[in-house]
Design a protein around this motif. Structure first.
Motif, short mmCIF file in Angstrom:
data_model
loop_
_atom_site.label_atom_id
_atom_site.label_comp_id
_atom_site.label_asym_id
_atom_site.label_seq_id
_atom_site.Cartn_x
_atom_site.Cartn_y
_atom_site.Cartn_z
N ILE A 30 0.85 -1.19 0.00
CA ILE A 30 0.00 0.00 0.00
C ILE A 30 0.88 1.24 0.00
N THR A 31 0.62 2.14 -0.92
CA THR A 31 1.35 3.41 -1.02
C THR A 31 0.35 4.55 -0.89
N LEU A 32 0.63 5.46 0.03
CA LEU A 32 -0.20 6.65 0.25
C LEU A 32 0.64 7.88 -0.08
N THR A 33 0.13 8.75 -0.93
CA THR A 33 0.84 9.98 -1.24
C THR A 33 -0.10 11.17 -1.13
N LYS A 34 0.49 12.30 -0.79
CA LYS A 34 -0.27 13.54 -0.66
C LYS A 34 0.63 14.67 -1.15
N ASP A 35 0.13 15.45 -2.10
CA ASP A 35 0.94 16.51 -2.69
C ASP A 35 1.15 17.70 -1.77
N ALA A 36 0.16 18.01 -0.95
CA ALA A 36 0.22 19.17 -0.06
C ALA A 36 -0.78 18.98 1.06
N ASP A 38 -3.32 20.59 1.95
CA ASP A 38 -4.71 20.86 1.60
C ASP A 38 -5.23 19.97 0.46
N CYS A 39 -4.54 18.87 0.18
CA CYS A 39 -4.94 17.93 -0.88
C CYS A 39 -5.43 16.63 -0.28
N ASN A 40 -6.19 15.89 -1.07
CA ASN A 40 -6.62 14.55 -0.69
C ASN A 40 -5.47 13.56 -0.85
N SER A 61 -10.37 13.31 2.24
CA SER A 61 -9.30 12.85 3.12
C SER A 61 -8.31 13.95 3.47
N THR A 62 -8.61 15.17 3.11
CA THR A 62 -7.68 16.29 3.29
C THR A 62 -7.17 16.42 4.72
N GLY A 63 -8.04 16.40 5.70
CA GLY A 63 -7.63 16.61 7.08
C GLY A 63 -7.21 15.35 7.81
N LYS A 64 -7.12 14.23 7.12
CA LYS A 64 -6.79 12.95 7.76
C LYS A 64 -5.27 12.71 7.76
N THR A 65 -4.81 12.00 8.79
CA THR A 65 -3.40 11.61 8.83
C THR A 65 -3.19 10.38 7.96
N TRP A 66 -1.94 10.09 7.65
CA TRP A 66 -1.66 8.91 6.83
C TRP A 66 -2.04 7.63 7.56
N ARG A 67 -1.96 7.64 8.88
CA ARG A 67 -2.35 6.45 9.65
C ARG A 67 -3.86 6.21 9.54
N GLU A 68 -4.65 7.27 9.62
CA GLU A 68 -6.11 7.13 9.48
C GLU A 68 -6.47 6.60 8.10
#
Length: 78
Positions: A30-36, A38-40, A61-68
């Protein structure tokens, strides 16, 4: 951050850093990425043979942590 140029005293914001996390759950990659901030989150899930099970944006998913997001992706995508 202050501008380092000698012509002005403007304030330039630092570009947001991309965030990426990789982990394994039930032999799925599983790979999770977030550009900024304020992004999903963007999620890629691959099964043990390497076949893609999920590839897409996790809506709202903007306000969620990578763990969530990681826990949610394990529950719903694996």
């Amino acid at each position: 951050m202050n501008c380092n140029c000698s012509e002005c005293e403007c304030e330039r914001q630092e570009p947001p850093e991309e965030e990426e996390h990789n982990f394994t759950f039930r032999r799925h990659s599983i790979t999770l990425t977030k550009d900024a901030p304020d992004c999903n989150w963007y999620i890629v899930v691959r099964d043990p043979s390497g076949r893609m099970c999920y590839d897409g944006w996790w809506h709202e998913s903007t306000g969620k942590t990578w763990r969530e997001i990681g826990r949610a992706s394990c529950r719903e995508r694996v």
